[in-house]
Scaffold this active site. Structure first.
Site, PDB file in Angstrom:
ATOM      1  N   HIS A 166       1.104   5.319   1.536  1.00  0.00           N
ATOM      2  CA  HIS A 166       0.619   6.411   2.383  1.00  0.00           C
ATOM      3  C   HIS A 166       0.972   7.700   1.652  1.00  0.00           C
ATOM      4  CE1 HIS A 166      -0.141   4.240   6.180  1.00  0.00           C
ATOM      5  NE2 HIS A 166       0.768   3.416   5.720  1.00  0.00           N
ATOM      6  N   HIS A 213       0.835  -1.199   0.000  1.00  0.00           N
ATOM      7  CA  HIS A 213       0.000   0.000   0.000  1.00  0.00           C
ATOM      8  C   HIS A 213       0.873   1.254   0.000  1.00  0.00           C
ATOM      9  CE1 HIS A 213       0.753  -0.629   4.309  1.00  0.00           C
ATOM     10  NE2 HIS A 213       0.578   0.672   4.445  1.00  0.00           N
ATOM     11  N   GLN A 252       6.434   5.038   8.760  1.00  0.00           N
ATOM     12  CA  GLN A 252       5.749   3.788   8.467  1.00  0.00           C
ATOM     13  C   GLN A 252       6.706   2.642   8.174  1.00  0.00           C
ATOM     14  OE1 GLN A 252       2.342   2.876   8.763  1.00  0.00           O
ATOM     15  NE2 GLN A 252       2.795   4.635  10.033  1.00  0.00           N
ATOM     16  N   TYR A 286       4.022  10.634  10.975  1.00  0.00           N
ATOM     17  CA  TYR A 286       3.412   9.300  10.937  1.00  0.00           C
ATOM     18  C   TYR A 286       3.732   8.603   9.624  1.00  0.00           C
ATOM     19  CZ  TYR A 286      -0.164   5.741  10.344  1.00  0.00           C
ATOM     20  OH  TYR A 286      -0.802   4.553  10.083  1.00  0.00           O
TER      21      TYR A 286
END
Length: 93
Positions: free
Chosen positions: A25, A23, A90, A86
């Protein structure tokens, strides 16, 4: 690089980006008159086309490069710096 090129073309600012094995971000800023759904569709569709042109074997290996789903939330009571931190952390999780 591809996502940054698409963002520039669509007048979207990528504030933070982290690509994970399964995925992505991405923290973006865009004109609120644009629709998030269209922006995400463009990121996924254009990047998939470019990657399949550059790496033809992807056409036979994967039925699709992206799923239709995504998660989105807006910046409200959390600062932009917190979101950037954040996303950038990751890979350490």
């Amino acid at each position: 690089e591809i996502l940054f090129d698409i963002a520039k073309e669509k007048d979207v600012e990528i504030k933070a980006l982290e690509i994970m094995p399964d995925h992505v971000h991405i923290f973006i800023d865009f004109d609120p008159r644009l629709t998030l759904h269209k922006i995400i569709k463009d990121f996924k569709g254009i990047s998939a086309r470019i990657l399949r042109e550059e790496f033809p074997y992807l056409k036979s290996k994967l039925p699709s490069l992206w799923t239709r789903s995504y998660f989105a939330c807006s910046v409200g009571h959390i600062s932009e710096e917190t979101i950037k931190e954040y996303i950038e952390n990751q890979k350490n999780v």
